[in-house]
Design a protein around this motif. Structure first.
Motif, PDB file in Angstrom:
ATOM      1  N   SER A  42     -75.195  32.697  14.635  1.00 15.25           N
ATOM      2  CA  SER A  42     -74.815  33.838  15.468  1.00 15.25           C
ATOM      3  C   SER A  42     -75.630  35.075  15.088  1.00 15.25           C
ATOM      4  CB  SER A  42     -73.319  34.117  15.368  1.00 15.25           C
ATOM      5  OG  SER A  42     -72.943  34.175  14.031  1.00 15.25           O
ATOM      6  N   GLU A  44     -75.416  39.282  14.910  1.00 15.01           N
ATOM      7  CA  GLU A  44     -74.528  40.435  14.975  1.00 15.01           C
ATOM      8  C   GLU A  44     -75.323  41.729  14.874  1.00 15.01           C
ATOM      9  OE1 GLU A  44     -71.376  40.429  12.132  1.00 15.01           O
ATOM     10  OE2 GLU A  44     -70.378  42.116  13.106  1.00 15.01           O
ATOM     11  N   ARG A  46     -74.752  45.580  14.826  1.00 11.83           N
ATOM     12  CA  ARG A  46     -73.745  46.632  14.688  1.00 11.83           C
ATOM     13  C   ARG A  46     -73.876  47.674  15.788  1.00 11.83           C
ATOM     14  NH1 ARG A  46     -71.375  47.072   9.443  1.00 11.83           N
ATOM     15  NH2 ARG A  46     -70.484  45.004   9.290  1.00 11.83           N
ATOM     16  N   GLY A  49     -72.987  44.387  19.528  1.00 10.09           N
ATOM     17  CA  GLY A  49     -72.089  43.260  19.706  1.00 10.09           C
ATOM     18  C   GLY A  49     -72.554  42.034  18.958  1.00 10.09           C
ATOM     19  N   LYS A  50     -71.873  40.921  19.222  1.00  9.27           N
ATOM     20  CA  LYS A  50     -72.176  39.702  18.498  1.00  9.27           C
ATOM     21  C   LYS A  50     -72.356  38.536  19.470  1.00  9.27           C
ATOM     22  CE  LYS A  50     -70.433  36.930  14.689  1.00  9.27           C
ATOM     23  NZ  LYS A  50     -69.362  36.758  13.715  1.00  9.27           N
ATOM     24  N   THR A  52     -72.563  34.532  19.821  1.00 14.61           N
ATOM     25  CA  THR A  52     -72.121  33.361  19.079  1.00 14.61           C
ATOM     26  C   THR A  52     -72.351  32.116  19.916  1.00 14.61           C
ATOM     27  OG1 THR A  52     -70.326  34.784  18.369  1.00 14.61           O
ATOM     28  CG2 THR A  52     -70.196  32.511  17.680  1.00 14.61           C
ATOM     29  N   PHE A  80     -70.872  36.356  24.176  1.00 14.52           N
ATOM     30  CA  PHE A  80     -71.194  37.673  23.638  1.00 14.52           C
ATOM     31  C   PHE A  80     -69.920  38.491  23.554  1.00 14.52           C
ATOM     32  CE2 PHE A  80     -72.249  42.173  24.653  1.00 14.52           C
ATOM     33  CZ  PHE A  80     -72.926  42.462  23.480  1.00 14.52           C
ATOM     34  N   LYS A  81     -69.675  39.045  22.381  1.00 10.02           N
ATOM     35  CA  LYS A  81     -68.529  39.941  22.247  1.00 10.02           C
ATOM     36  C   LYS A  81     -69.049  41.351  21.993  1.00 10.02           C
ATOM     37  CE  LYS A  81     -64.188  40.718  20.080  1.00 10.02           C
ATOM     38  NZ  LYS A  81     -63.640  41.056  18.790  1.00 10.02           N
ATOM     39  N   SER A  83     -69.294  45.198  20.967  1.00  9.51           N
ATOM     40  CA  SER A  83     -68.646  45.961  19.901  1.00  9.51           C
ATOM     41  C   SER A  83     -67.722  47.008  20.513  1.00  9.51           C
ATOM     42  CB  SER A  83     -69.699  46.657  19.053  1.00  9.51           C
ATOM     43  OG  SER A  83     -70.197  47.773  19.760  1.00  9.51           O
TER      44      SER A  83
ATOM     45  N   THR B   2     -78.203  39.409  11.106  1.00 10.81           N
ATOM     46  CA  THR B   2     -77.796  40.791  11.349  1.00 10.81           C
ATOM     47  C   THR B   2     -78.998  41.586  11.860  1.00 10.81           C
ATOM     48  OG1 THR B   2     -78.434  41.480   9.144  1.00 10.81           O
ATOM     49  CG2 THR B   2     -76.171  40.695   9.428  1.00 10.81           C
ATOM     50  N   LYS B   3     -78.757  42.850  12.168  1.00 12.78           N
ATOM     51  CA  LYS B   3     -79.850  43.695  12.641  1.00 12.78           C
ATOM     52  C   LYS B   3     -80.947  43.800  11.578  1.00 12.78           C
ATOM     53  CE  LYS B   3     -79.385  48.229  13.659  1.00 12.78           C
ATOM     54  NZ  LYS B   3     -78.720  49.282  14.438  1.00 12.78           N
TER      55      LYS B   3
END
Lengths: 100, 92
Positions: A42, A44, A46, A49-50, A52, A80-81, A83, B2-3
């Motif tokens: 996944s 992510e 910040r 969103g994330k 998966t 997609f979730k 943020s 992550t980013k």
């Protein structure tokens, strides 16, 4: 908004590159995002969103047009979730616009 | 991923510095956020599209107390994976 507009935005932000270089950077980034998801990993980001990869079980479904029953095979899908920040920006701005 | 991982990998694959790559990543996701907040949609061939979905008002419950609450109608960001991404991910 399309891919070309994002490429323009990248080019705007970096004074030392050509549009073609911006295009290559865009492709590199999105290929990497795709490869990561293909591996089942996944992503992510910040404040955004994330993404998966989820495994869906086999189930019975229906063809909505004919009403016929059909087996939907097990498969993997990308979800997609968004943020909290992304959700609140979209919700607040569009509500204000809609009520004018 | 992550980013920070994304920034590191993209910097490795291009001749950009880490700082420049960070600008690129921020620009990409920032553009998408801005577009949706202005009511626009974003279509990225091969990857997918981001749109706004309307959620109807509904009756919900406070999970802690069990009280009924009114959840107002709202707009939420929605991502739909494109054909290419869908088939890449599902291919085993």
């Amino acid at each position: 908004m399309t891919k070309e507009e994002i490429i323009r935005a990248i080019w705007d932000q970096l004074p030392n590159i050509t549009v073609n270089e911006a295009r290559r950077i865009y492709e590199t980034t999105f290929n990497l995002l795709k490869e990561t998801l293909v591996k089942g990993e996944s992503i992510e980001i910040r404040g955004f969103g994330k993404f998966t990869v989820r495994e869906k079980n086999r189930r019975m479904g229906r063809n909505p047009r004919t009403g016929e029953e059909a087996v939907i095979v097990e498969r993997k899908v990308v979800t997609f979730k968004p943020s909290k920040i992304f959700r609140s920006i979209v919700c607040n701005n569009n509500n204000n616009n809609g009520e004018e | 991923m992550t980013k920070a991982d994304l920034v590191m990998e993209v910097a490795k694959l291009t001749d950009l510095t880490k700082k420049e790559t960070e600008t690129v990543i921020k620009t990409i996701f920032g553009s998408i956020t801005t577009a949706l907040s202005e009511g626009d949609k974003v279509e990225l061939r091969g990857f997918g599209s981001f749109r706004i979905r309307n959620r109807k008002a509904r009756q919900g419950r406070n999970p802690k107390t069990g009280d009924m609450v009114n959840v107002p109608a709202k707009k939420v960001p929605f991502f739909k994976a494109g054909k290419e991404l869908r088939s890449l991910v599902d291919y085993c």
